[in-house]
Design a protein around this motif. Structure first.
Motif, PDB file in Angstrom:
ATOM      1  N   UNK A   1      56.301  49.817 -57.567  1.00  0.00           N
ATOM      2  CA  UNK A   1      56.771  51.012 -58.149  1.00  0.00           C
ATOM      3  C   UNK A   1      55.861  52.187 -57.042  1.00  0.00           C
ATOM      4  N   UNK A   2      54.678  51.900 -57.069  1.00  0.00           N
ATOM      5  CA  UNK A   2      53.980  52.924 -56.253  1.00  0.00           C
ATOM      6  C   UNK A   2      54.271  52.964 -54.810  1.00  0.00           C
ATOM      7  N   UNK A   3      54.730  51.746 -54.037  1.00  0.00           N
ATOM      8  CA  UNK A   3      54.878  51.548 -52.698  1.00  0.00           C
ATOM      9  C   UNK A   3      56.302  52.198 -52.529  1.00  0.00           C
ATOM     10  N   UNK A   4      57.255  52.199 -53.389  1.00  0.00           N
ATOM     11  CA  UNK A   4      58.566  52.888 -53.339  1.00  0.00           C
ATOM     12  C   UNK A   4      58.403  54.371 -53.097  1.00  0.00           C
ATOM     13  N   UNK A   5      57.383  55.058 -54.053  1.00  0.00           N
ATOM     14  CA  UNK A   5      57.220  56.384 -54.003  1.00  0.00           C
ATOM     15  C   UNK A   5      56.721  56.837 -52.573  1.00  0.00           C
ATOM     16  N   UNK A   6      55.467  55.992 -51.921  1.00  0.00           N
ATOM     17  CA  UNK A   6      54.953  56.239 -50.885  1.00  0.00           C
ATOM     18  C   UNK A   6      55.968  56.390 -49.908  1.00  0.00           C
ATOM     19  N   UNK A   7      57.090  55.293 -49.705  1.00  0.00           N
ATOM     20  CA  UNK A   7      58.210  55.229 -48.645  1.00  0.00           C
ATOM     21  C   UNK A   7      58.980  56.465 -48.789  1.00  0.00           C
ATOM     22  N   UNK A   8      59.155  56.763 -49.923  1.00  0.00           N
ATOM     23  CA  UNK A   8      60.207  57.997 -50.100  1.00  0.00           C
ATOM     24  C   UNK A   8      59.587  59.312 -49.949  1.00  0.00           C
ATOM     25  N   UNK A   9      58.325  59.525 -49.763  1.00  0.00           N
ATOM     26  CA  UNK A   9      57.634  60.895 -49.659  1.00  0.00           C
ATOM     27  C   UNK A   9      57.178  61.308 -48.195  1.00  0.00           C
ATOM     28  N   UNK A  10      57.842  62.032 -47.379  1.00  0.00           N
ATOM     29  CA  UNK A  10      57.374  62.272 -45.873  1.00  0.00           C
ATOM     30  C   UNK A  10      56.046  62.615 -45.823  1.00  0.00           C
TER      31      UNK A  10
END
Length: 398
Positions: A126-135
């Protein structure tokens, strides 16, 4: 895009579990491990990873001291704190978040090793999806990603009002130029803040800067589990001129106070027959997987309060708050949303701005002064007019 990750933990068993959990997530590469804080700093400086999972309680340099050292050296990376679900764990984790850690996960304590691995993998994914999505989460070794993908709204059980369901406007082409001039309510019963990822650091840069003469009650929903919200309230209270507490059921929401929604509960708001604003704490189910929920809190606000109040949506992932803000705005509430440039995660504010619900987009550094201006313009706390005792109940129990 591959996220290059370093695992930092003094337990050989947990290092292996964490490494296995991360390695099982597509697009993640564990490039190194560290068993203490000193070696962690050296390996982070050398490898420049995109992400670090960081234990706090370690021999030598602890996790907080690692964060301090990285800051001194100007090293930018995304840090996820691995915390114990204890009072001590909540205290040090809250401190780490206020120092700039991105988020945290709880160490699983199941008797079954397979269940622990599955829980870790789910939380990390869940957290890594957020990291990947945020420039703006500064990928050191990767090319910038697209901004957060906005999924279709999750259908939740009817949130908190027994009145007509509020519809969310269709997305509109947003002219950000129209959001550069602050809009203030003429009077102000209360300020309602919804915030998530990046919240503890953002709140630590705002609440302690408000003066002791600030007399408008501030009600905050920060996505956190039990213990952690109480610890955050205590930390803010220790550094603020205002009285910061975790809200309890029936507590008057008085001017000059800051009230944090308790983790694992839902916080609503009502006005009693004499016009006092009261906290309503329930064990109602999560909304959009959130408990506490911004939508729950904001949708509970009576129209007598909403029409002269301020809603503020700050950094966070997802769309919690969108439905509640839509209801508030239809009832005359002024709405502010944090700017993309100053968010840790531009998810929740983006939903407000792109759905045409914002009156003003602010930079985080400006918020303390803007709130002080609001209090001055509104003449401080504005009591709510008394309401008839026959008013329909606001809180749904289903």
């Amino acid at each position: 895009m591959t996220l290059r990750t370093i695992v930092v933990d003094d337990s050989i068993i947990f290092r292996k579990v964490m490494r296995d959990a991360l390695s099982a997530i597509p697009g993640v590469e564990v490039v190194d491990i560290a068993r203490d804080g000193s070696s962690a700093v050296d390996k982070i400086v050398a490898a420049k990873p995109d992400l670090v999972t960081l234990d706090i309680e370690m021999p030598g340099l602890n996790g907080l001291e690692v964060l301090e050292e990285l800051d001194l050296r100007g090293i930018q990376t995304n840090v996820i704190v691995v915390s114990a679900h204890t009072s001590r764990g909540a205290e040090v984790t809250t401190q780490a978040l206020s120092m700039g850690a991105l988020d945290f996960i709880l160490k699983p304590d199941n008797d079954n090793a397979g269940a622990n691995l599955a829980q870790l993998k789910s939380e990390l994914a869940r957290l890594l999806k957020m990291v990947k999505a945020q420039p703006q989460l500064s990928m050191v070794s990767s090319s910038p990603a697209k901004s957060e993908t906005l999924s279709a709204p999750i259908v939740a059980r009817a949130p908190v009002r027994t009145t007509k369901t509020t519809s969310v406007p269709r997305p509109v082409e947003c002219n950000l130029e129209n959001l550069k001039t602050p809009k203030f309510p003429h009077l102000c019963h209360a300020i309602f803040i919804g915030i998530s990822t990046g919240g503890p650091k953002a709140l630590a840069s705002v609440i302690p800067k408000l003066p002791a003469t600030f007399t408008i009650p501030i009600v905050i929903v920060q996505h956190m589990p039990p213990l952690f919200t109480a610890t955050m309230a205590k930390s803010l209270d220790n550094t603020s001129a205002l009285n910061v507490v975790e809200a309890t059921h029936g507590m008057p929401l008085a001017g000059g106070g800051v009230y944090i929604a308790p983790g694992g509960k839902q916080l609503g708001v009502k006005a009693d027959a004499r016009g006092n604003v009261i906290a309503v704490v329930t064990d109602d189910p999560p909304i959009k997987s959130c408990k506490p929920s911004v939508d729950y809190m904001m949708s509970s606000v009576p129209s007598s309060i909403a029409r002269n109040s301020l809603a503020v949506i700050m950094t966070g992932m997802g769309d919690d708050g969108r439905d509640g803000v839509s209801y508030l705005r239809q009832n005359g509430c002024t709405v502010w949303a944090q700017s993309a440039e100053s968010c840790t995660v531009y998810g929740m504010p983006r939903q407000i701005i792109e759905n045409g619900l914002a009156d003003f987009a602010f930079d985080l550094d400006d918020l303390p002064n803007l709130l002080s201006q609001l209090a001055y313009r509104a003449g401080g706390y504005c009591p709510v007019p008394p309401i008839p005792s026959t008013t329909a109940p606001m809180m749904a129990t289903n």
